[in-house]
Design a protein around this motif. Structure first.
Motif, PDB file in Angstrom:
ATOM      1  N   GLY A   1     -68.827 -27.987 -19.493  1.00 25.02           N
ATOM      2  CA  GLY A   1     -68.310 -27.909 -18.105  1.00 25.02           C
ATOM      3  C   GLY A   1     -68.713 -26.353 -17.779  1.00 25.02           C
ATOM      4  N   ASN A   2     -68.345 -25.353 -18.554  1.00 26.30           N
ATOM      5  CA  ASN A   2     -68.545 -24.027 -18.264  1.00 26.30           C
ATOM      6  C   ASN A   2     -69.871 -23.879 -17.674  1.00 26.30           C
ATOM      7  N   LYS A   3     -71.084 -24.166 -18.545  1.00 19.29           N
ATOM      8  CA  LYS A   3     -72.215 -24.005 -17.984  1.00 19.29           C
ATOM      9  C   LYS A   3     -72.789 -24.695 -16.716  1.00 19.29           C
ATOM     10  N   LEU A   4     -72.090 -26.010 -16.801  1.00 15.22           N
ATOM     11  CA  LEU A   4     -72.298 -26.627 -15.302  1.00 15.22           C
ATOM     12  C   LEU A   4     -71.786 -25.762 -14.110  1.00 15.22           C
ATOM     13  N   THR A   5     -70.687 -25.513 -14.374  1.00 22.33           N
ATOM     14  CA  THR A   5     -69.835 -24.683 -13.183  1.00 22.33           C
ATOM     15  C   THR A   5     -70.553 -23.262 -12.742  1.00 22.33           C
TER      16      THR A   5
ATOM     17  N   ASP B   1     -74.048 -22.764 -13.214  1.00 22.08           N
ATOM     18  CA  ASP B   1     -75.255 -23.320 -12.706  1.00 22.08           C
ATOM     19  C   ASP B   1     -75.258 -23.637 -11.340  1.00 22.08           C
ATOM     20  N   ILE B   2     -74.145 -24.497 -11.052  1.00 18.51           N
ATOM     21  CA  ILE B   2     -73.786 -24.901  -9.637  1.00 18.51           C
ATOM     22  C   ILE B   2     -73.463 -23.621  -8.718  1.00 18.51           C
ATOM     23  N   HIS B   3     -72.465 -22.809  -9.030  1.00 22.60           N
ATOM     24  CA  HIS B   3     -72.106 -21.714  -8.395  1.00 22.60           C
ATOM     25  C   HIS B   3     -73.296 -20.621  -8.112  1.00 22.60           C
ATOM     26  N   ALA B   4     -74.231 -20.467  -9.006  1.00 20.97           N
ATOM     27  CA  ALA B   4     -75.145 -19.876  -8.864  1.00 20.97           C
ATOM     28  C   ALA B   4     -76.300 -20.090  -7.613  1.00 20.97           C
ATOM     29  N   LEU B   5     -76.502 -21.746  -7.448  1.00 23.91           N
ATOM     30  CA  LEU B   5     -77.270 -22.246  -6.493  1.00 23.91           C
ATOM     31  C   LEU B   5     -76.614 -22.447  -5.274  1.00 23.91           C
ATOM     32  N   GLY B   6     -75.346 -22.864  -5.172  1.00 26.65           N
ATOM     33  CA  GLY B   6     -74.695 -23.185  -3.867  1.00 26.65           C
ATOM     34  C   GLY B   6     -74.879 -24.564  -3.890  1.00 26.65           C
ATOM     35  N   LYS B   7     -74.808 -25.224  -2.366  1.00 23.45           N
ATOM     36  CA  LYS B   7     -74.710 -26.461  -2.195  1.00 23.45           C
ATOM     37  C   LYS B   7     -76.013 -27.225  -2.371  1.00 23.45           C
TER      38      LYS B   7
ATOM     39  N   HIS C   1     -70.859 -38.705 -18.411  1.00 23.83           N
ATOM     40  CA  HIS C   1     -70.751 -37.550 -17.829  1.00 23.83           C
ATOM     41  C   HIS C   1     -70.034 -37.587 -16.416  1.00 23.83           C
ATOM     42  N   VAL C   2     -70.245 -38.446 -15.834  1.00 27.86           N
ATOM     43  CA  VAL C   2     -69.783 -38.939 -14.300  1.00 27.86           C
ATOM     44  C   VAL C   2     -68.343 -38.346 -14.306  1.00 27.86           C
ATOM     45  N   VAL C   3     -67.493 -38.794 -14.796  1.00 31.60           N
ATOM     46  CA  VAL C   3     -65.932 -38.346 -14.692  1.00 31.60           C
ATOM     47  C   VAL C   3     -65.733 -36.875 -15.028  1.00 31.60           C
ATOM     48  N   PRO C   4     -66.288 -36.477 -16.262  1.00 29.07           N
ATOM     49  CA  PRO C   4     -66.045 -34.981 -16.291  1.00 29.07           C
ATOM     50  C   PRO C   4     -66.921 -34.131 -15.415  1.00 29.07           C
ATOM     51  N   ILE C   5     -67.943 -34.354 -14.800  1.00 34.24           N
ATOM     52  CA  ILE C   5     -68.313 -33.754 -13.971  1.00 34.24           C
ATOM     53  C   ILE C   5     -67.515 -33.607 -12.616  1.00 34.24           C
TER      54      ILE C   5
ATOM     55  N   ASP D   1     -66.325 -29.557  -4.872  1.00 31.13           N
ATOM     56  CA  ASP D   1     -67.863 -28.622  -4.606  1.00 31.13           C
ATOM     57  C   ASP D   1     -68.832 -29.773  -5.394  1.00 31.13           C
ATOM     58  N   CYS D   2     -68.465 -30.833  -5.788  1.00 30.60           N
ATOM     59  CA  CYS D   2     -69.171 -31.744  -6.490  1.00 30.60           C
ATOM     60  C   CYS D   2     -70.249 -32.338  -5.646  1.00 30.60           C
ATOM     61  N   PRO D   3     -71.708 -32.273  -6.022  1.00 26.13           N
ATOM     62  CA  PRO D   3     -72.541 -33.043  -4.895  1.00 26.13           C
ATOM     63  C   PRO D   3     -72.561 -34.288  -5.481  1.00 26.13           C
ATOM     64  N   ILE D   4     -73.583 -35.012  -5.025  1.00 21.97           N
ATOM     65  CA  ILE D   4     -73.640 -36.519  -5.205  1.00 21.97           C
ATOM     66  C   ILE D   4     -74.275 -36.497  -6.571  1.00 21.97           C
ATOM     67  N   ILE D   5     -73.696 -37.629  -7.220  1.00 24.76           N
ATOM     68  CA  ILE D   5     -73.957 -37.972  -8.665  1.00 24.76           C
ATOM     69  C   ILE D   5     -74.783 -39.092  -8.966  1.00 24.76           C
TER      70      ILE D   5
END
Length: 246
Positions: free
Chosen positions: A27-31, A33-39, A49-53, A60-64
């Motif tokens: 979760g830390n790495k995903l967060t 990566d997402i914050h670095a990119l934006g939307k 991984h759907v529920v954990p993401i 802030d979750c994009p389409i999964i």
């Protein structure tokens, strides 16, 4: 020119699909990566991984997009159906189905269409993307046929490749897919996996799509880009040009 490059890179952020095809969830790495990119547009991952993401990213979750029938594109309707049902139960937003490409090469196009039609029925209203593995098919005849079957079975997207084994997808292959979409149903989208993960390669695909369908067609509902390191390439362009333009 630099300002245009900057604006194109900004546009690409909203078209990015981030592959998250790891066995273990971080979760830390995903967060980070997402914050670095934006939307971004979407994340492609496994059902587990759907529920954990969603819990990690919250609003802030994009389409999964949950990938099924991966990695080999097996020709097994029952197994693919069960995987799809599990993905839907997990709360996925989209389904990414790997095409049974080997069956097509074995000249079972009619059975492939039946397979796709069945999976389309199971998906119901969920957006369904078909990964045709153009890099494995290679031959123009099979790439064109796979694309035609995707449109005939009412897929929402055609995806060039899953990126497994870094199969090479060329501009010519992308043009074949786009020609089928343009000819049969321009509402079908395309998801392109880059090879070199470079901004220049992604720009080439973007230009090709705009030339065919116009700028209004280029949004996350029709066009997505992915690549193992594409995000870092785009971020580098944004950083370099931000320094120049500021």
């Amino acid at each position: 020119m630099e300002e245009l490059k900057f604006k194109v890179a900004q546009k690409m952020i909203g078209l990015i699909d981030m592959p998250y095809l790891y066995l273990n969830f971080d979760g830390n790495k995903l967060t980070s990566d997402i914050h670095a990119l934006g939307k971004i547009a979407s994340i492609t991952t496994f059902a587990q991984h759907v529920v954990p993401i969603k819990e990690t990213l919250g609003e802030d979750c994009p389409i999964i997009s949950t990938i099924i029938n991966y990695p080999n594109g097996d020709f097994n309707t029952y197994n693919a159906t069960q995987e799809m049902k599990a993905a839907i139960a997990a709360g996925t937003d989209e389904i990414d189905l790997v095409f049974p490409y080997q069956a097509l090469v074995n000249r079972q196009a009619g059975l492939c269409l039946q397979f796709l039609t069945k999976l389309r029925d199971v998906a119901g209203d969920y957006p369904l993307k078909l990964t045709i593995e153009a890099g494995i098919l290679q031959d123009a005849k099979w790439i064109r046929k796979a694309s035609e079957l995707a449109v005939r079975s009412s897929m929402d997207f055609i995806k060039t490749t899953s990126g497994r084994n870094r199969q090479q997808v060329t501009l010519t292959m992308v043009q074949m897919i786009l020609h089928v979409i343009q000819d049969m149903n321009p509402n079908v989208g395309i998801h392109i996996q880059t090879n070199n993960n470079s901004f220049s390669e992604a720009s080439q695909y973007l230009e090709e799509v705009i030339n065919r369908f116009g700028t209004s067609w280029v949004d996350a509902s029709h066009f997505r880009l992915s690549g193992p390191n594409l995000e870092s390439s785009i971020l580098e362009i944004l950083k370099e040009n931000h320094d120049i333009l500021s």
